[in-house]
Design a protein around this motif. Sequence first.
Motif, mmCIF file in Angstrom:
data_model
loop_
_atom_site.group_PDB
_atom_site.id
_atom_site.type_symbol
_atom_site.label_atom_id
_atom_site.label_comp_id
_atom_site.label_asym_id
_atom_site.label_seq_id
_atom_site.Cartn_x
_atom_site.Cartn_y
_atom_site.Cartn_z
ATOM 1 N N VAL A 142 0.861 -1.191 0.000
ATOM 2 C CA VAL A 142 0.000 0.000 0.000
ATOM 3 C C VAL A 142 0.891 1.233 0.000
ATOM 4 O O VAL A 142 1.892 1.284 0.714
ATOM 5 C CB VAL A 142 -0.903 0.026 1.264
ATOM 6 N N ARG A 143 0.495 2.233 -0.803
ATOM 7 C CA ARG A 143 1.191 3.522 -0.778
ATOM 8 C C ARG A 143 0.455 4.446 0.181
ATOM 9 O O ARG A 143 -0.763 4.583 0.112
ATOM 10 C CB ARG A 143 1.233 4.151 -2.161
ATOM 11 N N THR A 144 1.194 5.114 1.066
ATOM 12 C CA THR A 144 0.577 6.005 2.052
ATOM 13 C C THR A 144 0.948 7.467 1.816
ATOM 14 O O THR A 144 0.593 8.329 2.611
ATOM 15 C CB THR A 144 1.023 5.601 3.463
ATOM 16 N N GLY A 145 1.695 7.758 0.815
ATOM 17 C CA GLY A 145 2.110 9.137 0.545
ATOM 18 C C GLY A 145 2.847 9.156 -0.779
ATOM 19 O O GLY A 145 2.949 8.135 -1.471
ATOM 20 N N PRO A 146 3.374 10.328 -1.158
ATOM 21 C CA PRO A 146 3.250 11.627 -0.467
ATOM 22 C C PRO A 146 1.878 12.273 -0.720
ATOM 23 O O PRO A 146 1.199 11.966 -1.691
ATOM 24 C CB PRO A 146 4.375 12.436 -1.099
ATOM 25 N N HIS A 147 1.515 13.188 0.198
ATOM 26 C CA HIS A 147 0.273 13.945 0.064
ATOM 27 C C HIS A 147 0.541 15.410 0.375
ATOM 28 O O HIS A 147 1.532 15.751 1.035
ATOM 29 C CB HIS A 147 -0.792 13.413 1.027
ATOM 30 N N LEU A 148 -0.355 16.242 -0.081
ATOM 31 C CA LEU A 148 -0.238 17.679 0.173
ATOM 32 C C LEU A 148 -0.443 17.922 1.669
ATOM 33 O O LEU A 148 -1.477 17.598 2.224
ATOM 34 C CB LEU A 148 -1.297 18.440 -0.644
ATOM 35 N N ASP A 149 0.591 18.484 2.325
ATOM 36 C CA ASP A 149 0.504 18.677 3.771
ATOM 37 C C ASP A 149 1.523 19.716 4.209
ATOM 38 O O ASP A 149 2.455 20.040 3.472
ATOM 39 C CB ASP A 149 0.776 17.344 4.497
ATOM 40 N N SER A 150 1.316 20.234 5.397
ATOM 41 C CA SER A 150 2.289 21.116 6.031
ATOM 42 C C SER A 150 2.146 20.932 7.526
ATOM 43 O O SER A 150 1.029 20.885 8.048
ATOM 44 C CB SER A 150 2.024 22.577 5.669
ATOM 45 N N THR A 179 2.873 21.469 0.807
ATOM 46 C CA THR A 179 3.610 20.911 -0.339
ATOM 47 C C THR A 179 3.446 19.398 -0.305
ATOM 48 O O THR A 179 3.097 18.839 0.737
ATOM 49 C CB THR A 179 5.117 21.246 -0.247
ATOM 50 N N PRO A 180 3.705 18.708 -1.430
ATOM 51 C CA PRO A 180 3.679 17.240 -1.384
ATOM 52 C C PRO A 180 4.710 16.752 -0.361
ATOM 53 O O PRO A 180 5.897 17.052 -0.479
ATOM 54 C CB PRO A 180 4.057 16.830 -2.810
ATOM 55 N N THR A 181 4.254 16.052 0.660
ATOM 56 C CA THR A 181 5.108 15.691 1.792
ATOM 57 C C THR A 181 5.118 14.183 1.958
ATOM 58 O O THR A 181 4.080 13.522 1.832
ATOM 59 C CB THR A 181 4.573 16.362 3.080
ATOM 60 N N HIS A 182 6.314 13.656 2.272
ATOM 61 C CA HIS A 182 6.441 12.198 2.488
ATOM 62 C C HIS A 182 5.774 11.818 3.803
ATOM 63 O O HIS A 182 5.806 12.569 4.776
ATOM 64 C CB HIS A 182 7.911 11.799 2.533
ATOM 65 N N ASN A 183 5.214 10.606 3.803
ATOM 66 C CA ASN A 183 4.549 10.096 4.995
ATOM 67 C C ASN A 183 5.451 9.058 5.655
ATOM 68 O O ASN A 183 5.638 7.955 5.147
ATOM 69 C CB ASN A 183 3.207 9.471 4.612
#
Length: 1894
Positions: free
Chosen positions: A75-83, A99-103
């Motif tokens: 399963v992929r859990t990231g990256p997602h737009l976050d700060s 910004t697109p951020t690693h999880n």
Amino acid sequence: MLASSIPPSLLLLFLLPPPPSHPADVIVTSDPVVWWVEEHGAPLAHLVLEAGHLYVGGVDHLYQLTSDLEVMSHVRTGPHLDSPDCLPPIVPQECPSATPTHNHNKLLLVEAGQGAGPGSLIVCGSLFQGICDKRRLSNISELLYQTSNPVDTQYVAANDPRVSTVAVVITTENKQEGGGASGVLHLMLVGRGYTSKGPGDIPPITTRRLSPVPPLRRAFSQEEELGKLVVGSYSEYNNHFVKAVAHNNHVYFLFSRRDMWHKKEYRTYASRLCSSDRSFYSYVEVPLMCSGYNLAQGAGLGSHAGEPALFIVMAAGQASTPVATNRSALCVYGMAELDAMLRRAQEVCYTEGGRGSGGQEEAYIEYAVSSKCLKLPKNSLSEYPCGGEHTPNPIASTVPLQATPTFTSTTQLTAVTTATEAGHTIAFLGDGEGRLHKVLVRSDWSGDLYGSVSVDSGSVIRADLLLDENQQHVYVLTNRRLSKVPVSTCERQTDCQSCLSVRDPYCGWCVLEGRCSRKHQCRRHMQPNHWLWSFEPTNQCVIVQSLRPANQSKDEQTQVTLSVDQLPALTEAESLSCVFGLLPPQPAVITATTITCQSPAPELLPPMPTGSDHMILPVSLMFGHVTIATGNMTFYDCGAVSRLNQSSQCLACLISVWRCNWCPLDQLCTHNHSCANQHIILYQRESSGPTSCPLVFALQSSALVPLGLTTTVALRGRNLDVYTDEAPYVCVVQIEGVQINLPAAVEKQPDNTHTFTCSPHQFQYAVSQLQYSSDVYLRRGERRIDVSPGLRLQLYDCSAGQSDCSQCRAVPEEYGCVWCSGSPIPSCVYNQSCTSVPADTCPPPQITQVRPVSGPLEGGILVTITGSNLGMRYQDVVGGVTVAGVQCPPQPERYQISTRVVCELQSSGKQREGPVLVTVGTTPPGKSQQIFTYQDPQLLDLVPDKGPVSGGTRLTIRGRQLLTGQRSDLSAFLGPQPCYIVEEVTDSELVCQTGPSNQTKEVKLRVLFGKAEKTITKVTFRYLDNPVITDASPAESFYEGGRVIMVTGKNLGVVQQPIISVWVEPLEVQRVKRRRRLALLTAKQLVFNSTMRTVSEPCSVLSSSQMTCPTPKVTPEVKVKGVWFQLDNVRVHFETIKGKSFTYYPNPELFPLNREAPDVPYRFKPGGVIAVEGLDLTRAISRQEVTARLGDQECDVKTLDNTHLYCEPPEIQPMSVEDSNELPSLQVFMGNLRVDLGLVQYDSDSVSVVPLAAQIGLGAGAAVIILSVLVIILMYRRKSKQALRDYKKVLLQLETLEINVGDQCRKEFTDLMTEMMDLSSDVGGPGLPLLDYRTYAERVFFPGQQVAPLSRQLDLPESRRQTVEQGLQQLNNLLNNRLFLTRFIHTLEAQQGFSQRDRGYVASLLTIALHDKLEYFTEVMKSLLQDLVQQYVAKNPKLMLRRTETVVEKMLTNWMSICLYSFLKEVAGEPLFMLYRAIKYQVDKGPVDSVTGKAKRTLNDSHLLREDIEYCSMTLMVLVKNGVEVQPCPVKVLDTDTITQVKDKILDQVYRGAPFTQRPAADSLDLEWRSGQAGHLTLSDDDVTAVVQGRWKRVNTLQHYKVPDGATVALIPRSQSSGGVNQVFQTGEKTPMLEGEEEEGLRLWHLVKSSEDPEIPKHRKSSMRERERAKAIPEIYLTRLLSMKGTLQKFVDDVFVAILSTKRPPPIAVRFFFDFLDDMAEKHGIDDPETVHIWKTNSLPLRFWVNILKNPQFVLDVQVTDSIDAILSVIAQTFIDSCTTSEHKVGRDSPVNKLLYAREIPRYKQLVERYYSDIHSAASGCYQEMNSTLTELSGSFASEMNSVVALHELYKYINKYYDQIIMSLEEDASGQKMQLAYRLQQVAALVENKVTDL
């Protein structure tokens, strides 16, 4: 990570490759049974094992694998737009920083199912403030729970990848809510560290609800009734959590943090809670100590000696920081002891007020909460084991729980898990280099490391080490891999010895099963001797102690008895068997410890090995097919004993080690005790056995038998009566493989022996040698009779090798050899073979050669004489050898009979010559044909007479008769050191090379000719200090070479032949190396050594301190690996001189003059310059090194830049140097490079007119048109050529001017450097007047402000102070909320009345307020800059940061100033100060107008004193009081100086080492001229003697007062009454006398009257001539500018290089910010390098450095006058021009300031570009380093910042725009969540009693 093209679910399974080398103290194995799978998501963080499935969490990825590492789900859990600054859900419009951020996976736990239902996997990441979700255990891609709109109570994990989070799932009774059917409640207790971003109010430990989730409740929520650890300060208690475990109805947390109670050191703590305690009443913690290892890295709960224990890997911290070093240990704490310590702390705090029996504090309340230890009833703990509302909490023990390290390591240990095997505890430890260590933990808590496995070399092993369900394997998680490592490899050991030698606690030898196994795998392990443990050192394998008989004949069969120790017991039905070799098994009978077997039948035994009389067979004791023990048995063959010893068979048989007997008649050696046909047998056991053998025991005749003579051989035998048959005897002699049979006659002797006389025979042999040894034996019939060992005939030949009489007579007498002279030629023969009378005496000696033929008078050398008849023995020649009439004693060890005599030459006392004579006995002496000469060699001269102590100097020694004796007799010495002779020696010359000496000294040369020592009188050789190279420049050349390197140093004159060498390697080898980078190092060295070669050039020594070296030529096909100077034996590598390596560049490229048609001559118009185009012309050469020739004359090179060369040819066309062409060709010479650019033809000035024929042929109208066109074209061409010529002439004119003023510059520069030498001793020490940080910050943050906020105090009535300060503290907390701060700034900037000045002021106030949190300040600044980039990208990105128009731009200026202060202090401050002093010194040397500020010496033409002012330099003797004594101090001034200028110069001299602010002000002192005893005159700028002309009044000067040179003056404190015009300079202010200053209607002037004179008509002022004069380049004053520029050039260069050099790493802030700008450009798709260049220029050079260059008083405590400021402005403008990307062009109309540095700016541009590119190409990733630097800066200078005043000033702006700010905060959704507007209203209420809507 695998290649991106591979689907994430496709993972590869690999065998672990062999590991690299490891420290010697740990035995590291590479285990081929280690399997691993590589996964995406590095670094992988967590691993969980549940029901045979593995779950792995990493960055942006989750995996589910089988126990065999096969991927089931991904399963992929990231990256997602976050700060981290925004609360979820993220809406891009509301969260601009998103910004697109690693999880990063923070938690991975299993929650058991309700009842029999399936459980779930809990996954928490770093995104969205650390929210969690639940996934199905059987398929993780199926989500069971995920919140779509999380609230702040659902934020679980830390939102920062670097901050730790741990958790444990517990199940308790659901008392409050019924809990559904099961009545149980699943909770998760979470420990997490403090994060600076996002919600800052999440406690370190919280309880989260998992299931059931009733209505109106949420999963993972932190509910009030569930409990949490309340703390007073979140940031202070920043716990680094390591582990959370549940045990015995308690939950334990392990973490490290700073000890806030005691020494503020970092320590590890264990804390405990009751599982059922929902209110954390039972919270108690205790520090854990372990011999200096204070930071826990990983932990695991295990058992030791049957008791639960906590196993922790701990590291030693670095000083007082939370940074772990590599020193680490395993520490074990029993859970019983830990619980006892925790209970003790609870009990003391409950019942004894926290104090122990001795009154010392044992427990206290931690986490800054309002509770304290009490004195409750003694039974409180037993009544309330989990605490209650009335009990104090949270409790901390001051008494630590101690442990002793079980195992220590020099590599950081990171993980631990334990297993129990057969009652033993085994710890598996992971380390930071990818190794898994295995440690046996003994009962006394000590540990034995018994093995290490390299799992993933170089990668950190994560804390989650797991054993599989059956404890067979360890699962190891590293950055990118999950590995499966077997706990042991017992089964790989195939025999008992190897099994016991592995020393693995898991392994032992299972005797009856014949395998290495774990204990429980051996069926009878409970019975003694059945399972032998490998870790027990006393255990030994079952072995055969003895075997009887140990040997037997192969022809018999017997019972064999084996004695065996430690034999395991068998049942009655079981039996053992014996196996001999590979033969079938034989049944064995067991009796106690002995076992009996039958040996194999003789016919079954294998054949005997060839050449041997025995064989050894293994005897194996077998249980079924299992070998229990093995012994060896020997089988011998008596027949083979005799066969292998043919010469003495009987003897060999009877003395054999085997039990053999001899049958003489059968000639048989047998093991039997009887012979086959008869009873006669010789027994070995009898003492007379060997002596009774039939034997030939001696020779009756002589053993010496001459060749060629008939001889009878007689033998003697014994014990021969045993033979009764009539067989005859035969003698057998073997010569060279041929048997000679001789019948023998027998005669019996009285002593029972027999004599055998062989028939006579004449023996011969073919080998040419004196003696030949041959076998002889006796045969009776077919039987061979034994012969005594060593019985042989010695045949000999007198003539073999005896070539003369002496050699013949030297043969021993028993041989009977004589020198027979009667035969055809004299020869050596046996005496009976000589037909004449043998010679009694030998002929006289004959000498054929003498070596050497000369020797020294003193003798001492060896003379070798070769010839014949030189004596039969050494004694024959003793005393018989003379050389040139002098006795020469022979050497016994070197004498060879008859052929060589070696004697030692004796002293002759004088020169003489003569033959060599050898006398033997009474014969006449032998005389040599060669004449031997006694010589007296003389040394005359020595060249050179000095050399370095390292040696290597080739000395040429001249003399006479140097070739005396042999070369080997010659040796040379310089004092005690040898000088090695290196060439052939001639009679007049000898060359030797000096060796090293240990000191400098004068030594004598000694040359030894044998023992004769010769020296040169009055000539010595001087060992001098080794040459030292201090500088070598330039440091680059082109391939063609020939560029001259100027080398400076010391003692260069001592070098005989200096050489510059270049070490090169072909590029092919480079490519091979790249392809084989993974090959072994040794292989690389082989390639390296076989392909390296050097090219060299000799250097020329100019003086002891200088030499020149032309660079060697190298080809482009090679790579330069090194450059060095070989100075005799001293080798100096170029990079060691200045730390800079030497670089070879491709050759500069010059294009032909006519590029379009190279064969066509280039047309040149006389009077101009020839422009040559090229590429990289200045990359590796300067203008001075380039020459050009046009034909036979020089073309003077005027200018050289990177792409053009301009040379001025002669006015008249030169002659060609080539016969083949009349026109001269232009040739350019650059070192060895010679380029022919084509022919040149001079033009005349005539312009070709239209041909007459064309005019006649065309009509009148056409002619006019054509003529007009031609005229226009010609005029255009003429104009363009004229413009080009003008440009070239401008450059030439500048060049010529610089050359003309060169001498003057050099003189000025020499004066200046002399002055600066005195200064440089002060600079860098206390003499560098650097401002303290506070003053520096004031001047940079608040330029031009009189009283900056840093210097002010809070002006408040005492009654309000405390309330206001409380409000300001709350404002400070608000500013630390990023959302508030960014909203606040954007709101202010949106207001109309918020001016540019206000923006800068607010930015500086924020800088001060947040100075203690620079990391946060930086993040905010970056966020605001990102917004700024967004704005400019939409408009014109190149304009960004050009001015300071926004708050963030001023914040950037301040940030750079803070970060670069240490760089200024350590690097740039000194050259900046040197430049300032150089400018001041130069300006003061010439007249300066005190009214207009113009100076004769300047770089700024608008501040140039253009008139010629007559002045002269003079020295005043200033009386200076030094303590009690008054001393005169000389001060240089000018007679045209005003009195204030004189005072300033005096103060400069007297206080030269003191900062400006510590000197007295000039206007507070009077200058007094003292002449004689009573003559005291006070001088001032203005008094009654001042000269007035019309409306002009002149300022008084020394000239006005007629003060003579050498006059004595004194500075005295000014009396209050004195007045006058005084000029006061204060730091940062430049206030020369104003031109318009009115005094009684008069205007002041000093040197020149102001040009704005109202009496001068206006039309004259602005006349064309004046304007033209300003634009032209008048040499009369430009020379002054050029002179000043040349003098200051070095100092300007030093400043620019200090700022822009990348030799030392650029400041971290610069690298960090440039990285940020590069990232911004990449993010917004800006690929224009010019834009990024402009951004970098605007952010650093223009924003910071130009400010510092123009205002050195911001950094240094100095006074900047108007004239100095004018010069600094020009230098700053040059710096600005150097940083721009546009091409720097100059022409007639260019400002003079630009023309001045026209030639330098391209060089500076290259410096800037290289600076930017070096930073860009350097490895990025400096964010962590930047953060630690910012943290350090925050702590260093925060105390100097007056943050309260800054906050108060900021509040004034809040007050001014209060409504707008409140409105902005209320509009923001996140702001509403955080109640920011409400908090600001609270601040307003406190600061100014503002009525709010609270």
